[in-house]
Design an enzyme around this catalytic site. Structure first.
Site, PDB file in Angstrom:
ATOM      1  CB  CYS A  68      -0.806   0.218   1.509  1.00  0.00           C
ATOM      2  SG  CYS A  68      -2.523   1.398   0.647  1.00  0.00           S
ATOM      3  CG  HIS A  94      -4.226  -3.310   2.752  1.00  0.00           C
ATOM      4  ND1 HIS A  94      -3.841  -3.383   3.340  1.00  0.00           N
ATOM      5  CD2 HIS A  94      -4.746  -2.524   1.777  1.00  0.00           C
ATOM      6  CE1 HIS A  94      -3.400  -1.737   3.611  1.00  0.00           C
ATOM      7  NE2 HIS A  94      -4.233  -1.359   2.579  1.00  0.00           N
ATOM      8  CD  GLU A 106      -2.182  -6.182   4.905  1.00  0.00           C
ATOM      9  OE1 GLU A 106      -1.997  -6.328   3.629  1.00  0.00           O
ATOM     10  OE2 GLU A 106      -2.585  -4.635   4.839  1.00  0.00           O
TER      11      GLU A 106
END
Lengths: 207, 259
Positions: free
Chosen positions: A84, A186, A188
């Site tokens: 990001c 993202h 994650e």
């Protein structure tokens, strides 16, 4: 070769760093949040996360004395992942803050996504993979990832872009330069496809 | 609608004392399970995001919610929002540190609008969700904002409040129709349309979902980019995958659910 590689997630006091740490742990890394240069140098791989504004993140990174640690890891050749705003900071500069100097690791600039669409793009979107990359192993040609961003990277060398998404126009969202892989999405927070990408990173750190 | 929009299906988990509950019109709370287990199931089914609302929201119970959030963050790898009783930057920070991606503010934002600006300045607008509970008011022919979980009426116009919240830094609006909540009659698509036309941030429609077609209506008629539901998912009536099939058949772009 280590079976549980040590991954240093750079902690410069912003964002939800625990998400990145927990996701890396889930896929088999010994992930630590750190700003200790010794720990970063000893790590098998390094992650630069980031959330919020480009200028504020650059300031925070410098205040945490981590700029040289980033360059150190990149120059040492260890697997390096930018996420990001952590991806955006690897560029030379950003339209978001003309006064802020980026890390200059990926030549190019970070630019606004078009104002013909709602900004930020806050949704899942499908990557269009341009170049085979070990980071995309097993992900198919069009994995789904979660995005929250108003800017995208425009590298000087177009070959540095390894994946795009379509949102208003084609946006560059993943980059590769030697041992540096950087992505606007993202992983994650991108369920199984995101975890698979991080698992590929951990696998790379084992080599 | 922009053809590149991918609509989000968002199960909502109302949490009290560390358990997910669901009431009908705020009475008769029924236990719907363990928040971590339920959240992990929705992640595996292909939910796009989750919303957790702390419906006790008394300050002495806050640590229970922080514990729930941090346990969810261990197991769930999709974005999630936490709301209920968040009144300050410090509360927001505690939830984000525990692993939440966004926080939603409702009553506190009306009582002190600066809290939205403060959260947006500290953590970014993408973290700051303004939750609005709205109900049609015949006398003024407008939707008005209700606080304290729907118990307190204000004179605030819901559409004007949404615009103000966005100007303060809210990056998303979570819009619940008090008229429809618990009815299973479908979203208030007029309310949803009024807000989505007024603001240029994502709006999550909430309140009233009884069928999967209602989810599609929220997007197609209401202009929402996120659709929220609770009961239809919690008690096994429908899966996320079924929801996405219906939406997809109605021409809405969604991330395919996991088979």
């Amino acid at each position: 070769m280590t079976t549980t590689p040590k991954v240093a997630v750079l902690d410069y006091g912003i964002g939800n760093l625990r998400s990145a740490q927990k996701a890396l742990q889930k896929v088999g890394a010994d992930a630590i949040l750190t700003r200790e240069h010794g720990e970063i140098e000893a790590a098998d791989a390094v992650v630069l996360p980031g959330v919020g504004a480009f200028g504020a993140c650059m300031d925070a990174l410098r205040q945490a004395d981590l700029e040289s640690a980033v360059h150190g890891a990149v120059n040492a050749g260890v697997p390096f992942l930018g996420i990001c705003v952590g991806m955006q900071m690897l560029f030379d500069a950003s339209e978001e803050d003309a006064s802020a100097e980026g890390l200059g690791i990926i030549p190019g600039t970070v630019q606004w996504i078009p104002d013909t669409v709602q900004r930020p793009q806050m949704q899942w979107n499908q990557l269009h993979i341009l170049h085979d990359d070990a980071m995309f192993a097993g992900l198919g040609r069009a994995p789904w990832m979660y995005f929250v961003h108003s800017f995208h990277g425009v590298p000087t060398h177009s070959a540095d872009t390894v994946a795009t998404v379509h949102y208003g126009q084609t946006l560059n969202v993943a980059f590769r330069r030697n041992n540096v892989f950087a992505t606007q999405c993202h992983p994650e927070k991108s369920a199984h496809d995101g975890l698979a990408l991080l698992a590929n990173f951990v696998q790379w750190a084992r080599v | 609608m922009n053809a590149d929009v991918v609509a989000r299906v968002i199960p909502c988990l109302d949490v009290t004392d560390g358990r997910v509950v669901k009431g009908v019109n705020f009475v008769g709370l029924r236990d719907a399970g363990d928040p971590v287990e339920l959240a992990a199931r929705y992640d595996a089914q292909g939910a796009d995001e989750l919303v957790f609302l702390d419906i006790t929201a008394s300050s002495d119970k806050r640590n229970t919610m922080i514990d729930v959030v941090s346990r969810v963050a261990e197991e769930v790898f999709i974005p999630f929002t936490v709301g209920g009783g968040i009144r300050s930057v410090d509360h927001a920070r505690a939830m984000l540190r525990a692993g939440a991606d966004k926080v939603s503010v409702n009553t506190a934002a009306v009582e002190n609008p600066q809290v939205i600006a403060d959260i947006a300045a500290e953590f970014g607008t993408q973290c700051a969700v303004c939750a609005i509970d709205a109900k049609w008011d015949k006398d003024t022919s407008s939707w008005v904002v209700y606080l304290h979980g729907g118990r307190t009426r204000t004179d605030l116009n819901a559409v004007a409040w949404a615009e103000r919240a966005v100007s303060l830094g809210a990056g998303e609006i979570l819009l619940t129709s008090m008229d429809r909540d618990g009815t299973r009659d479908g979203f208030d698509v007029e309310l949803t349309r009024a807000v989505t036309s007024a603001v240029n941030v994502p709006v999550i429609a909430s309140g009233g979902v009884g069928t999967l077609d209602h989810l599609a209506d929220g997007v197609l008629q209401g202009g929402a980019t996120g659709v929220l539901a609770a009961s239809i998912f919690h008690f096994g009536e429908h899966t996320i995958s079924e929801a996405k099939e219906v939406m997809s058949r109605r021409g809405i772009r969604v991330r395919p659910a996991v088979s």
